[in-house]
Write an enzyme that holds these catalytic residues in place. Structure first.
Site, PDB file in Angstrom:
ATOM      1  N   GLY A 128       3.525  -0.117  -2.413  1.00 22.26           N
ATOM      2  CA  GLY A 128       3.192  -1.379  -1.779  1.00 22.26           C
ATOM      3  C   GLY A 128       1.694  -1.624  -1.744  1.00 22.26           C
ATOM      4  CB  CYS A 134      -6.802   8.690  22.124  1.00 21.56           C
ATOM      5  SG  CYS A 134      -7.828   7.691  23.200  1.00 21.56           S
ATOM      6  CB  SER A 186       5.996  -0.945   0.535  1.00 16.93           C
ATOM      7  OG  SER A 186       5.968   0.422   0.230  1.00 16.93           O
TER       8      SER A 186
END
Length: 459
Positions: free
Chosen positions: A69, A320, A194
């Protein structure tokens, strides 16, 4: 172990597995050759192209298969820009496009072109008027995803396509997340997708270019795939991709209705089960299987590990994580809470029991992470001063917000707390904390080291 990350890669569909195994025996020869093995391979390739084109909503001769993709996106962007280079070198994209589109835009800028980024609202949706304003003379191409990969918001492709058509600018649609649920509506010009997003094998992409769209491939071409994707095609994978796309489409309406009920359950209950949580993305105009939420005072990487230990595979757009110290560009563009971010995307066949088990495990996982970070309700104290300033330099998310939460009770109602942080995530998470906790965000100011974010206590 429930797998809840189909937005990254869907499990291989049974039809894809069957088609792949069958075509390994029949589709190994060169489809460009005239002997019987080659003719047999060619028949398989033509049938796969016709099936995929029917699902996309284009002519078979408008569609080619690519190695991924991302390859389809890069080829589509570069080819459309090159085909219209006499018009100009301006590219327009939304601020929340997949990284493959943004990387293509960066490469275009690096080689002398220009790129404009259309902002989104707090739900992650573009305003077609934003595209209308961005399509100035000299614009060669516009790009817009059909649905967002991180928060599931469905974009107004039909309306944006109308704006682009009025301006005479082709529109490239990244349909990776939505194509398994249905065709992309609207008069798009170029489309990329994709296979591993809908349960096909990895390593197969689709690129459709409408007739009449100026397109010039930017790589050495050969006789294969209309010169748009050179090299020997992975025919067994292509056959499996086309077969699985047709299969998931046949199941899509019923499965979407079933999964939407489960996702609605998560959206409603997560804010009741876990304190200080923000569900992000559109509530109604969204993909049926995807929900994203963010948790205050939580390290996103630690939360994903805790949920993994509890038996649930989920993803995150949080800053994070081990791979980045910057916030998700999608969450940043939306201006929503980024810390402790969890994306749940349910595969076909997910049961209510699995979702209920996830909701039972989530509060403990969040509480455990918060406990390790030392998060607790601060004890009531007498106000110390009308204003306080906290030095959070060097602290990474979610620590600056945790320090803010600890300090807000130390000023009277109407008092202010200023947090000085050099973590850019604070630009998102401090205002989001204020919205969740009922305080006023007064703005930011640059400092010699870091940025000062000021909050007024309202309760």
């Amino acid at each position: 172990m429930p797998y809840f990350d189909t937005a990254s890669a869907a499990p291989l569909h049974p039809v894809a597995r069957q088609a792949l195994q069958a075509s390994l025996d029949e589709g190994w020869a060169d489809p460009a050759r005239l002997y019987r093995e080659g003719r047999r391979a060619r028949l398989l390739l033509d049938a796969a192209r016709e099936a995929a084109a029917e699902s996309v909503g284009c002519r078979p001769d408008e569609l080619v298969f690519t190695p991924s993709g991302t390859h389809a996106v890069h080829t589509g962007v570069a080819g459309a820009l090159a085909g219209r280079r006499r018009v100009g070198g301006r590219l327009v994209v939304s601020a929340v496009e997949h990284s493959s589109v943004l990387h293509a835009a960066e490469e275009h800028e690096r080689t002398g072109g220009t790129a404009a980024r259309v902002p989104v609202d707090r739900y992650g949706a573009v305003d077609p008027a934003g595209y209308a304003d961005a399509l100035v003379p000299g614009t060669a191409l516009a790009c817009l995803q059909s649905a967002n990969h991180e928060v599931g918001t469905v974009q107004p492709v039909t309306e944006v396509a109308e704006v682009c058509a009025a301006a005479g600018v082709p529109l490239l649609v990244d349909a990776a997340q939505s194509l398994g649920w249905g065709p992309v509506e609207g008069a798009w010009s170029v489309l990329a997708a994709s296979a591993h997003k809908w349960g096909g094998p990895p390593g197969v992409g689709l690129l459709a270019v409408r007739k009449g769209v100026r397109f010039a491939p930017r790589h050495p071409s050969d006789e294969r795939e209309s010169g748009r994707s050179p090299g020997f095609a992975n025919l067994p994978a292509i056959v499996a991709a086309a077969a699985s796309l047709r299969a998931v489409r046949a199941e899509a309406e019923a499965e979407a209705a079933r999964l939407r009920v489960l996702v609605d359950r998560i959206r409603r209950r997560v804010v009741r089960l876990v304190p200080d949580v923000e569900v992000v993305g559109a509530a109604d105009r969204r993909l049926p299987h995807l929900v994203t939420f963010s948790c205050l005072y939580v390290d996103g990487e630690s939360l994903l590990h805790a949920l993994d230990r509890a038996g649930f595979s989920v993803s995150s757009g949080s800053s994070c994580t081990s791979s980045t110290l910057t916030p998700s560009h999608v969450l940043a563009a939306m201006g929503v809470l980024s810390e402790g971010n969890v994306r749940v995307s349910l595969p076909a066949g997910t049961t209510a029991e699995e979702v209920n088990a996830f909701l039972e495990a989530l509060p403990g996982a969040v509480a455990g992470v918060r406990a390790k970070l030392g998060v607790s309700e601060p004890a009531a104290v007498a106000p110390e001063a009308d204003s306080l300033e906290l030095d959070a330099l060097g602290l990474r998310c979610p620590q600056p917000v945790i320090e803010l939460a600890r300090a807000i009770g130390r000023v009277p109602v109407g008092g202010t707390v200023t947090v000085v942080s050099d973590d850019e995530v604070a630009r998102l998470d401090v205002p989001a904390w204020c919205a969740l906790r009922g305080h006023a965000y007064l703005g930011e100011a640059a400092r010699p080291a870091g940025v000062a974010y000021t909050v007024r206590r309202l309760r």
